[in-house]
Structure formats: C-alpha cells, structure tokens
Design a protein around this motif. Structure first.
Motif, PDB file in Angstrom:
ATOM      1  N   LYS A 266      10.959  54.570  27.725  1.00 35.21           N
ATOM      2  CA  LYS A 266      10.239  53.367  28.124  1.00 35.21           C
ATOM      3  C   LYS A 266       9.948  52.451  26.940  1.00 35.21           C
ATOM      4  O   LYS A 266       9.627  51.281  27.124  1.00 35.21           O
ATOM      5  CB  LYS A 266       8.917  53.746  28.805  1.00 35.21           C
ATOM      6  CG  LYS A 266       9.080  54.588  30.066  1.00 35.21           C
ATOM      7  CD  LYS A 266       7.726  55.039  30.601  1.00 35.21           C
ATOM      8  CE  LYS A 266       7.874  55.982  31.781  1.00 35.21           C
ATOM      9  NZ  LYS A 266       6.572  56.509  32.260  1.00 35.21           N
ATOM     10  N   LEU A 267      10.063  52.983  25.727  1.00 37.13           N
ATOM     11  CA  LEU A 267       9.740  52.194  24.537  1.00 37.13           C
ATOM     12  C   LEU A 267      10.868  51.261  24.136  1.00 37.13           C
ATOM     13  O   LEU A 267      10.653  50.316  23.378  1.00 37.13           O
ATOM     14  CB  LEU A 267       9.383  53.131  23.377  1.00 37.13           C
ATOM     15  CG  LEU A 267       8.109  53.963  23.577  1.00 37.13           C
ATOM     16  CD1 LEU A 267       7.965  54.999  22.478  1.00 37.13           C
ATOM     17  CD2 LEU A 267       6.873  53.071  23.644  1.00 37.13           C
ATOM     18  N   GLY A 268      12.079  51.554  24.568  1.00 33.63           N
ATOM     19  CA  GLY A 268      13.185  50.632  24.361  1.00 33.63           C
ATOM     20  C   GLY A 268      13.679  50.514  22.941  1.00 33.63           C
ATOM     21  O   GLY A 268      14.326  49.530  22.592  1.00 33.63           O
ATOM     22  N   ALA A 269      13.371  51.497  22.088  1.00 37.51           N
ATOM     23  CA  ALA A 269      13.809  51.458  20.694  1.00 37.51           C
ATOM     24  C   ALA A 269      14.455  52.784  20.334  1.00 37.51           C
ATOM     25  O   ALA A 269      14.180  53.816  20.940  1.00 37.51           O
ATOM     26  CB  ALA A 269      12.625  51.175  19.767  1.00 37.51           C
ATOM     27  N   GLU A 270      15.291  52.744  19.304  1.00 41.72           N
ATOM     28  CA  GLU A 270      15.947  53.965  18.837  1.00 41.72           C
ATOM     29  C   GLU A 270      15.035  54.693  17.850  1.00 41.72           C
ATOM     30  O   GLU A 270      14.503  54.093  16.916  1.00 41.72           O
ATOM     31  CB  GLU A 270      17.268  53.621  18.162  1.00 41.72           C
ATOM     32  CG  GLU A 270      18.019  54.838  17.646  1.00 41.72           C
ATOM     33  CD  GLU A 270      19.326  54.491  16.980  1.00 41.72           C
ATOM     34  OE1 GLU A 270      19.926  55.388  16.358  1.00 41.72           O
ATOM     35  OE2 GLU A 270      19.750  53.323  17.074  1.00 41.72           O
ATOM     36  N   PHE A 271      14.874  56.005  18.077  1.00 41.11           N
ATOM     37  CA  PHE A 271      14.066  56.828  17.182  1.00 41.11           C
ATOM     38  C   PHE A 271      14.948  57.822  16.449  1.00 41.11           C
ATOM     39  O   PHE A 271      15.798  58.479  17.043  1.00 41.11           O
ATOM     40  CB  PHE A 271      12.965  57.559  17.960  1.00 41.11           C
ATOM     41  CG  PHE A 271      11.819  56.674  18.344  1.00 41.11           C
ATOM     42  CD1 PHE A 271      10.714  56.560  17.518  1.00 41.11           C
ATOM     43  CD2 PHE A 271      11.863  55.926  19.501  1.00 41.11           C
ATOM     44  CE1 PHE A 271       9.664  55.723  17.846  1.00 41.11           C
ATOM     45  CE2 PHE A 271      10.828  55.078  19.845  1.00 41.11           C
ATOM     46  CZ  PHE A 271       9.717  54.975  19.009  1.00 41.11           C
ATOM     47  N   HIS A 272      14.710  57.930  15.155  1.00 39.15           N
ATOM     48  CA  HIS A 272      15.435  58.889  14.335  1.00 39.15           C
ATOM     49  C   HIS A 272      15.065  60.318  14.723  1.00 39.15           C
ATOM     50  O   HIS A 272      15.920  61.217  14.716  1.00 39.15           O
ATOM     51  CB  HIS A 272      15.114  58.636  12.864  1.00 39.15           C
ATOM     52  CG  HIS A 272      15.752  59.606  11.928  1.00 39.15           C
ATOM     53  ND1 HIS A 272      17.089  59.556  11.600  1.00 39.15           N
ATOM     54  CD2 HIS A 272      15.229  60.672  11.242  1.00 39.15           C
ATOM     55  CE1 HIS A 272      17.375  60.535  10.767  1.00 39.15           C
ATOM     56  NE2 HIS A 272      16.270  61.225  10.526  1.00 39.15           N
TER      57      HIS A 272
ATOM     58  N   LYS B 121      -3.982  44.812  14.277  1.00 38.24           N
ATOM     59  CA  LYS B 121      -4.262  44.646  15.696  1.00 38.24           C
ATOM     60  C   LYS B 121      -2.998  44.671  16.555  1.00 38.24           C
ATOM     61  O   LYS B 121      -3.078  44.710  17.780  1.00 38.24           O
ATOM     62  CB  LYS B 121      -5.007  43.329  15.933  1.00 38.24           C
ATOM     63  CG  LYS B 121      -6.406  43.290  15.344  1.00 38.24           C
ATOM     64  CD  LYS B 121      -7.347  44.230  16.083  1.00 38.24           C
ATOM     65  CE  LYS B 121      -8.787  44.072  15.598  1.00 38.24           C
ATOM     66  NZ  LYS B 121      -9.716  44.995  16.315  1.00 38.24           N
ATOM     67  N   SER B 122      -1.823  44.625  15.912  1.00 40.14           N
ATOM     68  CA  SER B 122      -0.584  44.561  16.679  1.00 40.14           C
ATOM     69  C   SER B 122       0.576  45.056  15.832  1.00 40.14           C
ATOM     70  O   SER B 122       0.500  45.088  14.597  1.00 40.14           O
ATOM     71  CB  SER B 122      -0.300  43.133  17.128  1.00 40.14           C
ATOM     72  OG  SER B 122       0.062  42.322  16.017  1.00 40.14           O
TER      73      SER B 122
ATOM     74  N   ASP C 149       2.277  44.912  23.961  1.00 45.47           N
ATOM     75  CA  ASP C 149       2.688  44.349  22.669  1.00 45.47           C
ATOM     76  C   ASP C 149       3.650  45.249  21.897  1.00 45.47           C
ATOM     77  O   ASP C 149       3.859  45.041  20.699  1.00 45.47           O
ATOM     78  CB  ASP C 149       1.456  44.081  21.807  1.00 45.47           C
ATOM     79  CG  ASP C 149       0.684  45.361  21.475  1.00 45.47           C
ATOM     80  OD1 ASP C 149       0.928  46.397  22.131  1.00 45.47           O
ATOM     81  OD2 ASP C 149      -0.155  45.347  20.558  1.00 45.47           O
ATOM     82  N   VAL C 150       4.260  46.244  22.549  1.00 52.28           N
ATOM     83  CA  VAL C 150       5.008  47.265  21.828  1.00 52.28           C
ATOM     84  C   VAL C 150       6.510  47.037  21.798  1.00 52.28           C
ATOM     85  O   VAL C 150       7.156  47.109  20.742  1.00 52.28           O
ATOM     86  CB  VAL C 150       4.696  48.671  22.397  1.00 52.28           C
ATOM     87  CG1 VAL C 150       5.759  49.685  21.993  1.00 52.28           C
ATOM     88  CG2 VAL C 150       3.327  49.126  21.940  1.00 52.28           C
ATOM     89  N   VAL C 151       7.132  46.773  22.936  1.00 57.99           N
ATOM     90  CA  VAL C 151       8.583  46.942  23.054  1.00 57.99           C
ATOM     91  C   VAL C 151       9.369  46.052  22.098  1.00 57.99           C
ATOM     92  O   VAL C 151      10.229  46.530  21.347  1.00 57.99           O
ATOM     93  CB  VAL C 151       9.031  46.727  24.516  1.00 57.99           C
ATOM     94  CG1 VAL C 151      10.556  46.706  24.604  1.00 57.99           C
ATOM     95  CG2 VAL C 151       8.465  47.837  25.404  1.00 57.99           C
ATOM     96  N   GLU C 152       9.110  44.764  22.095  1.00 59.43           N
ATOM     97  CA  GLU C 152       9.912  43.858  21.263  1.00 59.43           C
ATOM     98  C   GLU C 152       9.694  44.100  19.764  1.00 59.43           C
ATOM     99  O   GLU C 152      10.666  44.198  19.007  1.00 59.43           O
ATOM    100  CB  GLU C 152       9.632  42.400  21.641  1.00 59.43           C
ATOM    101  CG  GLU C 152      10.190  42.006  22.995  1.00 59.43           C
ATOM    102  CD  GLU C 152      11.687  42.292  23.119  1.00 59.43           C
ATOM    103  OE1 GLU C 152      12.426  42.048  22.127  1.00 59.43           O
ATOM    104  OE2 GLU C 152      12.126  42.773  24.171  1.00 59.43           O
TER     105      GLU C 152
ATOM    106  N   LEU D 192       1.463  53.836  21.152  1.00 55.21           N
ATOM    107  CA  LEU D 192       2.608  53.119  21.711  1.00 55.21           C
ATOM    108  C   LEU D 192       2.562  53.086  23.233  1.00 55.21           C
ATOM    109  O   LEU D 192       2.797  52.046  23.850  1.00 55.21           O
ATOM    110  CB  LEU D 192       3.914  53.772  21.244  1.00 55.21           C
ATOM    111  CG  LEU D 192       4.156  53.786  19.732  1.00 55.21           C
ATOM    112  CD1 LEU D 192       5.440  54.539  19.411  1.00 55.21           C
ATOM    113  CD2 LEU D 192       4.205  52.374  19.174  1.00 55.21           C
ATOM    114  N   ILE D 193       2.284  54.232  23.829  1.00 60.67           N
ATOM    115  CA  ILE D 193       2.160  54.347  25.289  1.00 60.67           C
ATOM    116  C   ILE D 193       0.690  54.232  25.660  1.00 60.67           C
ATOM    117  O   ILE D 193      -0.180  54.812  25.004  1.00 60.67           O
ATOM    118  CB  ILE D 193       2.731  55.689  25.779  1.00 60.67           C
ATOM    119  CG1 ILE D 193       4.232  55.801  25.469  1.00 60.67           C
ATOM    120  CG2 ILE D 193       2.472  55.874  27.268  1.00 60.67           C
ATOM    121  CD1 ILE D 193       5.131  54.925  26.311  1.00 60.67           C
TER     122      ILE D 193
END
Length: 226
Positions: A135-141, A215-216, A104-107, A21-22
């Motif tokens: 920095k990933l902009g998503a909620e993690f459990h 690939k994504s 290619d990660v955040v959205e 991811l990073i």
C-alpha cells in the motif's frame, strides 16, 4: 525557519511502519469494544493506559502480534473492571491489516526510494507487513519484522537484528519513527545519532535523545537533499 540538512549521505533510510507510514487508528475499535462500560469523560485515560500496556507487553521475547494486542487489552480492561470481548485481538489485528498509509506518505516515499535504500523495521508479524507494505507504493530494500528478529522494539535485539541483517552500523542510517519510546530512546542509547521524529502526535517531543523533528516526509526529503 530553514530546514536543516544532513551532513552526510546515509546508506539506508529506515522506518517504523505502523503509525509512522501506515495509519494506526486503534481508538475507534477500542471504543466499539468498550461500549458504554467506561464513562465518556474517562475514555481518553483508558486509551492512554491501553497504549502503555501495549508497550509493556512487547518488552519480553517475541510472540504473535495479535496476541500482544489481545493480552494488553485484557490487562487494561482488568484494571478498569471492564469485560474484554473474547475476539478483541482478532478485531484489532484485522484493523491493522486493513489500514492504509497516511495521506502525506506515498508520493514523498516513492521519491525518496529513487535516491536511497529504504528499510522498514516493524513491531509486527510478517503477515501484517505483507499486506501493508504494498500500500506504500515504494520499493524497499528490506522489510524486517519483530517476528524475524525474535524481539519487539524497544528491545535492543530488534535493532541488532537490523544491523546484522544489513551488515551495517548505526552510522549508516537515518531512522524515522513517530514513537520515541519504541525507537528513538533505545536507538540513541545504542549509538544511532541520525534520528528523526515524524511527529504525528503519538509521543511528546522530549529532549536528550538528539533527534530532529519533522511534520512530513516532504520535510525529510528536503533534509536528504531531494
């Protein structure tokens, strides 16, 4: 060729963090530290061997990640007869903390988090993830680390910690990583079967571990029915 779909709905989609991811552009820092001590035509081999020493260094009990970076660098430098900078560990660690997500990660990750519980299992300390995860902009459990587990991947105990912490079984996961040696091989041997290689060129695509290759994260979302 159509993208295959998972035939079940996982309880969790779990991820490796660094490299997956990073971004993990450790080679430029390595080049700065080595300078002209290694001929240019041999530098790629040095980088490959440094990567191998990092893997070897985490196959014991946990100790801080900055020291892992320092010790593995000192080992490869000793092999090559190269002088290792005394602040190498800190410079590598500062780099890891500064790096951001792959483009290619955040959205796609944010979209995935709207449908699934996301989990990170990372080979780093809590302090690294505290800077990287926002920095990933998503909620993690859950954000789980080697520091919490007391072991690094590929040790089984790192994955056992994830199972115990989430009161889960291997069948509850789709797991995504860009590192076959750290993640997929151990997880396959432990009974995880819904494994995904997000191919970023770190490890060769091998056979015998029942993972699918994408690939994504957009491809992964399609597989998850998003």
């Amino acid at each position: 060729m159509p993208i295959p779909s998972f035939q079940f709905r996982p309880k969790y989609v779990s991820f490796d963090c660094y490299g997956t991811l990073i971004e993990y552009p450790i080679t430029p820092i390595t080049r700065e530290l080595v300078g002209d001590q290694i001929p240019a035509e041999q530098f790629d081999q040095f980088v490959r061997e440094f990567r191998g020493y990092r893997y070897d260094q985490v196959r014991g009990e946990y100790y801080p990640y900055e020291q892992v970076l320092r010790d593995s660098f000192e080992r490869v430098c000793r092999k090559w007869g190269v002088k290792a900078a005394p602040d190498a560990g800190q410079r590598f660690a500062d780099g890891v903390r500064s790096w951001g997500p792959h483009p290619d990660v955040v959205e796609p990750l944010r979209k995935m988090a709207e449908h699934y519980k996301l989990v990170i299992l990372s080979n780093a300390d809590d302090s690294f993830l505290a800077e990287s995860v926002p920095k990933l902009g998503a909620e993690f459990h859950a954000v789980l680390t080697a520091e919490q587990a007391g072991y690094y991947k590929p040790r089984y105990a790192a994955f056992e910690y994830m199972l115990e912490k989430l009161d889960a079984s291997p069948e509850d996961f789709v797991h995504v990583a860009s590192h076959t040696r750290y993640d997929h091989q151990s997880m396959h041997d432990m009974g995880f079967r819904n494994l995904v290689l997000l191919d970023r060129g770190y490890d060769p695509v091998t056979h015998g571990y029942d993972y699918v290759t994408v690939k994504s994260l957009d491809e992964l979302n399609q597989m998850l029915g998003i």
